[in-house]
Structure formats: C-alpha cells, structure tokens
Design a protein around this motif. Structure first.
Motif, PDB file in Angstrom:
ATOM      1  N   UNK A  43       2.582   8.542  25.103  1.00  0.00           N
ATOM      2  CA  UNK A  43       3.479   9.249  26.168  1.00  0.00           C
ATOM      3  C   UNK A  43       4.342   8.285  27.047  1.00  0.00           C
ATOM      4  N   UNK A  44       3.714   7.163  27.162  1.00  0.00           N
ATOM      5  CA  UNK A  44       4.581   6.090  28.018  1.00  0.00           C
ATOM      6  C   UNK A  44       5.723   5.656  27.103  1.00  0.00           C
ATOM      7  N   UNK A  45       5.753   5.585  25.754  1.00  0.00           N
ATOM      8  CA  UNK A  45       6.687   5.121  25.055  1.00  0.00           C
ATOM      9  C   UNK A  45       8.201   6.079  25.105  1.00  0.00           C
ATOM     10  N   UNK A  88       6.465  20.338  23.672  1.00  0.00           N
ATOM     11  CA  UNK A  88       5.525  19.822  24.318  1.00  0.00           C
ATOM     12  C   UNK A  88       6.338  18.083  24.625  1.00  0.00           C
ATOM     13  N   UNK A  89       6.584  17.558  23.563  1.00  0.00           N
ATOM     14  CA  UNK A  89       7.134  16.353  23.940  1.00  0.00           C
ATOM     15  C   UNK A  89       8.321  16.091  24.851  1.00  0.00           C
ATOM     16  N   UNK A  90       9.171  17.373  24.446  1.00  0.00           N
ATOM     17  CA  UNK A  90      10.573  17.444  25.486  1.00  0.00           C
ATOM     18  C   UNK A  90      10.125  17.698  26.851  1.00  0.00           C
ATOM     19  N   UNK A  91       8.800  18.425  26.900  1.00  0.00           N
ATOM     20  CA  UNK A  91       8.535  18.547  28.511  1.00  0.00           C
ATOM     21  C   UNK A  91       7.823  17.287  29.052  1.00  0.00           C
ATOM     22  N   UNK A  92       7.221  16.440  28.379  1.00  0.00           N
ATOM     23  CA  UNK A  92       6.667  15.290  28.769  1.00  0.00           C
ATOM     24  C   UNK A  92       7.786  14.361  28.915  1.00  0.00           C
ATOM     25  N   UNK A  93       8.790  14.149  28.406  1.00  0.00           N
ATOM     26  CA  UNK A  93      10.042  13.590  28.789  1.00  0.00           C
ATOM     27  C   UNK A  93      10.647  14.021  30.174  1.00  0.00           C
ATOM     28  N   UNK A  94      10.893  15.293  30.008  1.00  0.00           N
ATOM     29  CA  UNK A  94      11.528  15.967  31.460  1.00  0.00           C
ATOM     30  C   UNK A  94      10.532  15.739  32.721  1.00  0.00           C
ATOM     31  N   UNK A  95       9.480  15.649  32.530  1.00  0.00           N
ATOM     32  CA  UNK A  95       8.510  15.315  33.640  1.00  0.00           C
ATOM     33  C   UNK A  95       8.769  14.079  34.200  1.00  0.00           C
ATOM     34  N   UNK A  96       8.835  13.186  33.141  1.00  0.00           N
ATOM     35  CA  UNK A  96       9.212  11.648  33.692  1.00  0.00           C
ATOM     36  C   UNK A  96       8.079  10.821  34.178  1.00  0.00           C
ATOM     37  N   UNK A  97       6.761  11.117  33.856  1.00  0.00           N
ATOM     38  CA  UNK A  97       5.648  10.547  34.458  1.00  0.00           C
ATOM     39  C   UNK A  97       5.046   9.537  33.299  1.00  0.00           C
TER      40      UNK A  97
END
Length: 108
Positions: A43-45, A88-97
């Motif tokens: 997630x961090x990466x 799901x991965x795109x949503x994590x990136x969009x969230x930016x956390x």
C-alpha cells in the motif's frame, strides 16, 4: 599503435538457454506468500510511487522515473496477490494515505 579487443566478463548462459532481459532483472521479487505486513508495504509503495503528470509524460511522484516505477509495479502485484481488484488499488492511490488500512479480503 595498439589494438583492443572487447571480452565479455562474467558467467555465460549455457547453449540453448536464454539470458534474462534487463527488465526481468530489475523487477523486485514477490514474497512466497503475502502477509499483512507485505500488504501494508505494498500500500505504501503504490501510494508513495503514484503517477504524476509532467511535461515529458507520466512519471513516478517519488523518484521521477517513468511511471509505473518498479516499486509501484511490485506493490500492485503484491496487492493483486492479496486479492485486491484494480479498482481497490486505484481507490487506495486516490485516497493518498500510505498508512491506509487494507480493504477486507474478498470472500472465496
């Protein structure tokens, strides 16, 4: 006047065996099984190495390499092994956390 000859230094592949390409050698190996800790690193990466538009194209926000950089590719592959979909991965990136919790694993 001297002559020079170029020699290949290092091991050579046996006849009939192709040498790995530079792209293959630059990939970060995947863990044998994905733990929760691996998933959090992934997630961090993907968040830290997110795409950024630049005048020359899309680059990695963190290291300015062409996007997707190797850490972003690794993170995406790990999260896919964990069962996350592209959305799901795109949503994590969009969230930016980079410390965002993982979405729940899809039930089989």
């Amino acid at each position: 006047m001297s002559t020079s000859t170029a020699y290949r230094v290092g091991p050579t592949a046996p006849a009939g065996v192709a040498e790995p390409s530079d792209e293959t050698l630059r990939e970060i190996p995947l863990p044998p099984y994905v733990t929760g800790e691996d998933a959090q690193f992934a997630v961090r990466a993907v968040v830290v190495h997110a795409p950024r538009r630049w005048s020359g194209g899309t680059i990695c926000r963190n290291d300015a390499n062409p996007h997707p950089c190797r850490l972003h590719r690794w993170g995406t592959r790990v999260l896919a092994l964990r069962g996350l979909r592209d959305a799901d991965i795109a949503a994590l990136i969009e969230r930016g956390d980079p410390t965002a919790p993982l979405p729940p694993r899809p039930s089989a």
